[in-house]
Enzyme design. Structure first.
Site, PDB file in Angstrom:
ATOM      1  CE  LYS A  38      -4.292  -1.806   1.858  1.00 53.99           C
ATOM      2  NZ  LYS A  38      -5.284  -1.779   2.916  1.00 53.99           N
TER       3      LYS A  38
ATOM      4  CE  LYS B 124      -4.834  -9.050  -1.101  1.00 56.37           C
ATOM      5  NZ  LYS B 124      -4.796  -8.789   0.302  1.00 56.37           N
TER       6      LYS B 124
ATOM      7  CE  LYS C  76     -12.115  -4.825   1.632  1.00 53.89           C
ATOM      8  NZ  LYS C  76     -13.114  -4.963   2.636  1.00 53.89           N
TER       9      LYS C  76
HETATM   10  P1  TYM Z   1     -10.108  -7.409   5.071  1.00 55.11           P
HETATM   11  O1  TYM Z   1     -11.206  -6.482   5.481  1.00 55.11           O
HETATM   12  O2  TYM Z   1      -9.227  -6.983   3.949  1.00 55.11           O
HETATM   13  O3  TYM Z   1     -10.708  -8.821   4.645  1.00 55.11           O
HETATM   14  C1  TYM Z   1     -11.635  -9.532   5.456  1.00 55.11           C
HETATM   15  C2  TYM Z   1     -11.367 -11.030   5.333  1.00 55.11           C
HETATM   16  O4  TYM Z   1     -11.429 -11.454   3.966  1.00 55.11           O
HETATM   17  C3  TYM Z   1     -10.258 -12.211   3.640  1.00 55.11           C
HETATM   18  N1  TYM Z   1      -9.925 -12.005   2.225  1.00 55.11           N
HETATM   19  C4  TYM Z   1      -9.767 -12.993   1.320  1.00 55.11           C
HETATM   20  N2  TYM Z   1      -9.870 -14.325   1.427  1.00 55.11           N
HETATM   21  C5  TYM Z   1      -9.666 -15.070   0.298  1.00 55.11           C
HETATM   22  N3  TYM Z   1      -9.367 -14.526  -0.914  1.00 55.11           N
HETATM   23  C6  TYM Z   1      -9.268 -13.195  -1.072  1.00 55.11           C
HETATM   24  N4  TYM Z   1      -9.006 -12.675  -2.264  1.00 55.11           N
HETATM   25  C7  TYM Z   1      -9.464 -12.367   0.080  1.00 55.11           C
HETATM   26  N5  TYM Z   1      -9.428 -11.006   0.284  1.00 55.11           N
HETATM   27  C8  TYM Z   1      -9.709 -10.820   1.599  1.00 55.11           C
HETATM   28  C9  TYM Z   1      -9.185 -11.659   4.561  1.00 55.11           C
HETATM   29  O5  TYM Z   1      -8.144 -12.573   4.728  1.00 55.11           O
HETATM   30  C10 TYM Z   1      -9.960 -11.404   5.836  1.00 55.11           C
HETATM   31  O6  TYM Z   1     -10.047 -12.580   6.601  1.00 55.11           O
HETATM   32  N6  TYM Z   1      -6.568  -6.761   8.568  1.00 55.11           N
HETATM   33  C11 TYM Z   1      -7.863  -7.372   8.285  1.00 55.11           C
HETATM   34  C12 TYM Z   1      -8.975  -6.942   9.210  1.00 55.11           C
HETATM   35  C13 TYM Z   1      -8.725  -7.142  10.665  1.00 55.11           C
HETATM   36  C14 TYM Z   1      -8.703  -8.386  11.357  1.00 55.11           C
HETATM   37  C15 TYM Z   1      -8.474  -8.046  12.716  1.00 55.11           C
HETATM   38  C16 TYM Z   1      -8.859  -9.707  10.971  1.00 55.11           C
HETATM   39  C17 TYM Z   1      -8.485  -6.165  11.570  1.00 55.11           C
HETATM   40  N7  TYM Z   1      -8.345  -6.706  12.832  1.00 55.11           N
HETATM   41  C18 TYM Z   1      -8.390  -9.057  13.691  1.00 55.11           C
HETATM   42  C19 TYM Z   1      -8.784 -10.695  11.937  1.00 55.11           C
HETATM   43  C20 TYM Z   1      -8.543 -10.384  13.296  1.00 55.11           C
HETATM   44  C21 TYM Z   1      -8.291  -6.981   6.882  1.00 55.11           C
HETATM   45  O7  TYM Z   1      -7.931  -5.937   6.382  1.00 55.11           O
HETATM   46  O8  TYM Z   1      -9.228  -7.800   6.317  1.00 55.11           O
END
Ligand code: TYM
Length: 334
Positions: free
Chosen positions: A111, A196, A199
């Protein structure tokens, strides 16, 4: 008993990767222990956001989570900023993690490269310590996430162990629960199956949004990049040699509860595989979209769920924070 915690950012582009990699497992496993699911609005501030949109998208994300089947009687669903202990513990963890380990985080590198590191917000850099705080506050044993969060989970474990080593056993050291390869762990971009689904991709043609209409889903899947062999190759699950076809197989398998290799044997032609994948995704999303529309018309109910969720989560978080503050030597107020 298992303690389950996971989070998702409240941004508009919630997509099939989020669903197949994480959200559907949240709904499936919400009764496998004491479970907490969090809309992480503070994390969304690490990049520019419009305030009115952020507010609206936070409620929309909570609504979507209910529409995917989270049951407020079975789990605790809440908004991160409603529990002020999250950023408070994050500070103690910023004072535990090192510059070097945060600099190695690939998400920060990706990023920061886009907008230039000089201009990147400090919060983008310290993001993983806030994420660690989210998890550690609840004595979490299991964190269901997609494969892209693996490194953040490793950091969370390292920071927890270091803190415990210095100050005594305060934190439970959590484990990532990542779906097996081919079962949603990493859904790829339809236009570029080596990246991957995300968004923040430049074009949304490679991403299926959870709110996409059937016609849009059909078009995006029809146009998905298959393979360089021009459609001559067989339909088989081989992510290295055939990333495009394997991604479609993973999507179709995810939407029908089967194994990708098993699904592959049903299809001879890419066109048939695409038609089946579009149909299966549409059918999987249909009830979620319908339930979402219903709940969206009733924001008061969603707000009530979120208020109750924060009321349940906060005392748990407060107890952990109090132990962490005491352990590092902060004088309690008298
Ligand atoms: P975020 O909001 O980007 O994504 C939410 C969840 O979706 C999964 N994910 C995917 N899984 C498979 N293929 C893909 N292309 C794909 N894109 C996204 C992510 O792995 C995630 O599980 N940092 C985290 C949010 C967060 C969090 C936490 C997660 C903040 N605090 C504590 C777990 C525990 C994030 O940005 O996810």
């Amino acid at each position: 008993m298992a303690r389950i915690f996971s989070g998702i950012q409240p941004t508009g582009g919630v997509h099939l990767g989020n669903y197949l990699g994480a959200l559907r497992y949240w709904a499936e496993d919400q009764r496998a222990g004491e479970s907490y699911y969090c809309v992480v609005d503070l994390h969304a501030l690490t990049v520019p956001r419009d305030p009115a949109e952020l507010r609206d998208e936070t409620r929309a994300m909570a609504t979507l989570l209910l529409a995917t089947g989270l049951d407020p009687e079975a789990c605790t669903l809440f908004v991160q900023s409603h529990v002020p202990e999250h950023p408070q513990l994050a500070w103690l963890l910023e004072c535990t993690a090192s510059m070097g380990e945060l600099r190695r985080m690939t998400q920060f590198k990706d990023k920061a490269v886009k907008g230039g590191e000089e201009a990147a917000r400090v919060g983008l850099f310290t993001y993983p310590t806030l994420m660690a705080a989210d998890i550690l506050l609840y004595g979490t044993t299991h964190v269901p996430v997609g494969d892209d969060q693996r490194q953040h989970l490793e950091l969370t474990r390292d920071v927890a162990e270091r803190f415990n080593g210095r100050y005594g056993d305060v934190f439970v050291v959590p484990e990532a629960v990542i779906p097996p390869a081919g079962r949603g762990a990493r859904i790829m971009d339809l236009q570029d199956p080596t990246a991957k689904m995300s968004k923040s991709a430049e074009s949304d043609q490679g991403m299926i949004g959870l709110f996409d209409e059937p016609a849009v889903i059909g078009r995006k899947i029809r146009r998905a990049v298959t393979d360089a062999d021009g459609g001559a190759g067989a339909v088989r699950f081989d992510p290295d040699a055939k990333p495009g076809v394997s991604n479609l197989l993973q999507i179709l398998a995810g939407a029908t509860g089967r194994e990708p290799a098993d699904v592959a044997s049903d299809y001879g032609r890419y066109g048939d595989l695409k038609a089946a994948a579009a149909e299966a995704v549409t059918e999987m999303l249909r009830p979620i979209q319908a339930r979402y529309r219903e709940l969206r018309a009733d924001p008061a109910t969603v707000d009530k769920v979120l208020r109750a969720g924060a009321e349940r989560a906060q005392p748990v978080a407060a107890a952990t924070l109090a132990r962490a503050k005491e352990a590092v030597g902060l004088l309690p107020p008298r």
